[in-house]
Motif scaffolding. Structure first.
Motif, PDB file in Angstrom:
ATOM      1  N   SER A  69      -8.629   0.361   0.158  1.00 24.55           N
ATOM      2  CA  SER A  69      -8.418   1.386   1.182  1.00 24.55           C
ATOM      3  C   SER A  69      -6.956   1.525   1.581  1.00 24.55           C
ATOM      4  O   SER A  69      -6.521   2.595   1.962  1.00 24.55           O
ATOM      5  CB  SER A  69      -9.276   1.090   2.409  1.00 24.55           C
ATOM      6  OG  SER A  69      -8.957  -0.177   2.937  1.00 24.55           O
ATOM      7  N   ASP A  70      -6.183   0.435   1.509  1.00 24.55           N
ATOM      8  CA  ASP A  70      -4.759   0.454   1.856  1.00 24.55           C
ATOM      9  C   ASP A  70      -4.018  -0.308   0.766  1.00 24.55           C
ATOM     10  O   ASP A  70      -3.958  -1.534   0.780  1.00 24.55           O
ATOM     11  CB  ASP A  70      -4.534  -0.182   3.225  1.00 24.55           C
ATOM     12  CG  ASP A  70      -3.081  -0.128   3.687  1.00 24.55           C
ATOM     13  OD1 ASP A  70      -2.170  -0.064   2.822  1.00 24.55           O
ATOM     14  OD2 ASP A  70      -2.858  -0.177   4.901  1.00 24.55           O
ATOM     15  N   VAL A  71      -3.497   0.434  -0.196  1.00 24.38           N
ATOM     16  CA  VAL A  71      -2.929  -0.175  -1.394  1.00 24.38           C
ATOM     17  C   VAL A  71      -1.743  -1.094  -1.071  1.00 24.38           C
ATOM     18  O   VAL A  71      -1.590  -2.148  -1.674  1.00 24.38           O
ATOM     19  CB  VAL A  71      -2.600   0.905  -2.456  1.00 24.38           C
ATOM     20  CG1 VAL A  71      -1.390   1.712  -2.082  1.00 24.38           C
ATOM     21  CG2 VAL A  71      -2.450   0.301  -3.829  1.00 24.38           C
ATOM     22  N   GLU A  72      -0.914  -0.731  -0.111  1.00 27.89           N
ATOM     23  CA  GLU A  72       0.241  -1.576   0.223  1.00 27.89           C
ATOM     24  C   GLU A  72      -0.193  -2.870   0.918  1.00 27.89           C
ATOM     25  O   GLU A  72       0.322  -3.940   0.618  1.00 27.89           O
ATOM     26  CB  GLU A  72       1.245  -0.812   1.083  1.00 27.89           C
ATOM     27  CG  GLU A  72       2.006   0.269   0.332  1.00 27.89           C
ATOM     28  CD  GLU A  72       2.862  -0.239  -0.832  1.00 27.89           C
ATOM     29  OE1 GLU A  72       3.280  -1.416  -0.811  1.00 27.89           O
ATOM     30  OE2 GLU A  72       3.101   0.546  -1.764  1.00 27.89           O
ATOM     31  N   ALA A  73      -1.157  -2.773   1.838  1.00 25.80           N
ATOM     32  CA  ALA A  73      -1.655  -3.980   2.508  1.00 25.80           C
ATOM     33  C   ALA A  73      -2.336  -4.903   1.496  1.00 25.80           C
ATOM     34  O   ALA A  73      -2.142  -6.129   1.526  1.00 25.80           O
ATOM     35  CB  ALA A  73      -2.620  -3.614   3.629  1.00 25.80           C
ATOM     36  N   SER A  74      -3.112  -4.340   0.593  1.00 24.53           N
ATOM     37  CA  SER A  74      -3.772  -5.153  -0.425  1.00 24.53           C
ATOM     38  C   SER A  74      -2.766  -5.767  -1.386  1.00 24.53           C
ATOM     39  O   SER A  74      -2.917  -6.918  -1.786  1.00 24.53           O
ATOM     40  CB  SER A  74      -4.802  -4.320  -1.195  1.00 24.53           C
ATOM     41  OG  SER A  74      -5.900  -4.024  -0.365  1.00 24.53           O
ATOM     42  N   ALA A  75      -1.739  -5.015  -1.749  1.00 23.00           N
ATOM     43  CA  ALA A  75      -0.707  -5.561  -2.641  1.00 23.00           C
ATOM     44  C   ALA A  75      -0.021  -6.757  -1.989  1.00 23.00           C
ATOM     45  O   ALA A  75       0.196  -7.784  -2.639  1.00 23.00           O
ATOM     46  CB  ALA A  75       0.309  -4.481  -3.006  1.00 23.00           C
ATOM     47  N   ALA A  76       0.298  -6.633  -0.714  1.00 23.06           N
ATOM     48  CA  ALA A  76       0.930  -7.752  -0.006  1.00 23.06           C
ATOM     49  C   ALA A  76      -0.012  -8.952   0.039  1.00 23.06           C
ATOM     50  O   ALA A  76       0.408 -10.095  -0.163  1.00 23.06           O
ATOM     51  CB  ALA A  76       1.333  -7.320   1.404  1.00 23.06           C
ATOM     52  N   TRP A  77      -1.293  -8.731   0.303  1.00 21.58           N
ATOM     53  CA  TRP A  77      -2.270  -9.809   0.397  1.00 21.58           C
ATOM     54  C   TRP A  77      -2.451 -10.517  -0.941  1.00 21.58           C
ATOM     55  O   TRP A  77      -2.350 -11.734  -1.028  1.00 21.58           O
ATOM     56  CB  TRP A  77      -3.607  -9.247   0.899  1.00 21.58           C
ATOM     57  CG  TRP A  77      -4.622 -10.302   1.218  1.00 21.58           C
ATOM     58  CD1 TRP A  77      -4.803 -10.930   2.401  1.00 21.58           C
ATOM     59  CD2 TRP A  77      -5.615 -10.827   0.330  1.00 21.58           C
ATOM     60  NE1 TRP A  77      -5.840 -11.825   2.304  1.00 21.58           N
ATOM     61  CE2 TRP A  77      -6.363 -11.786   1.045  1.00 21.58           C
ATOM     62  CE3 TRP A  77      -5.944 -10.584  -1.013  1.00 21.58           C
ATOM     63  CZ2 TRP A  77      -7.415 -12.498   0.470  1.00 21.58           C
ATOM     64  CZ3 TRP A  77      -6.995 -11.301  -1.579  1.00 21.58           C
ATOM     65  CH2 TRP A  77      -7.712 -12.243  -0.845  1.00 21.58           C
ATOM     66  N   TYR A  78      -2.737  -9.753  -2.017  1.00 22.06           N
ATOM     67  CA  TYR A  78      -2.942 -10.358  -3.342  1.00 22.06           C
ATOM     68  C   TYR A  78      -1.681 -11.074  -3.814  1.00 22.06           C
ATOM     69  O   TYR A  78      -1.759 -12.151  -4.409  1.00 22.06           O
ATOM     70  CB  TYR A  78      -3.368  -9.306  -4.367  1.00 22.06           C
ATOM     71  CG  TYR A  78      -4.851  -9.017  -4.369  1.00 22.06           C
ATOM     72  CD1 TYR A  78      -5.723  -9.711  -5.202  1.00 22.06           C
ATOM     73  CD2 TYR A  78      -5.387  -8.040  -3.538  1.00 22.06           C
ATOM     74  CE1 TYR A  78      -7.079  -9.444  -5.209  1.00 22.06           C
ATOM     75  CE2 TYR A  78      -6.745  -7.762  -3.536  1.00 22.06           C
ATOM     76  CZ  TYR A  78      -7.587  -8.473  -4.369  1.00 22.06           C
ATOM     77  OH  TYR A  78      -8.939  -8.205  -4.366  1.00 22.06           O
ATOM     78  N   THR A  79      -0.512 -10.494  -3.559  1.00 18.61           N
ATOM     79  CA  THR A  79       0.749 -11.132  -3.954  1.00 18.61           C
ATOM     80  C   THR A  79       0.906 -12.474  -3.264  1.00 18.61           C
ATOM     81  O   THR A  79       1.261 -13.466  -3.892  1.00 18.61           O
ATOM     82  CB  THR A  79       1.935 -10.200  -3.630  1.00 18.61           C
ATOM     83  OG1 THR A  79       1.791  -9.001  -4.390  1.00 18.61           O
ATOM     84  CG2 THR A  79       3.261 -10.838  -3.987  1.00 18.61           C
TER      85      THR A  79
END
Length: 141
Positions: A18-28
């Protein structure tokens, strides 16, 4: 030909988020991944969205976090048709203890190490920001 041709294993995992930037930060942060430059447009729907690509330099696994312009919203639910969960393997049971400490350190809620002696496995279950179930898994014996 007898049997399916060989593969080299799982190449990538691509959830819609739903929020690609928030998910990218989390997975990273959780998996210590490298973000690849740019965005990957969707094949066959180049104008309908894109993916941010993250690379696990240790294993070569690629995670493509997808943004769709026509996203319907709603929370992930493994009881609907589609993905139930994805699991990363670890070499040793003690690696799960290290992962539990790491997830605690970075504030990611998780199940703790679950030992299923009768089924000969141990695992940790947790969820990404969209509620997608993720596991760390060790086959005992």
């Amino acid at each position: 030909m007898t049997g399916a041709p060989p593969t080299t294993g799982v190449h990538h995992f691509s959830p819609t988020v739903s929020d690609v930037e928030a998910s990218a930060a989390w997975y990273t942060r959780v998996f210590d991944l490298d973000r690849l430059p740019g965005e990957a447009r969707h094949h066959g729907d180049e104008d309908g969205g894109y993916a941010i690509l993250l690379l696990d330099r240790r294993t070569g696994l690629l995670i493509g976090l997808h943004h769709h312009d026509g996203h319907h919203g709603g929370a992930f639910d493994e009881q609907r048709a589609g993905l139930d969960h994805i699991a990363w393997g670890v070499r040793k049971r003690s690696d799960l203890d290290a992962w539990a400490r790491w997830l605690d350190e970075i504030g990611v809620p998780h199940s703790g190490v679950i030992d299923k002696a009768a089924r000969k496995y141990s695992a940790i279950v947790f969820r990404d920001p969209d509620g997608i179930q993720l596991e760390l898994f060790h086959r005992n014996g």
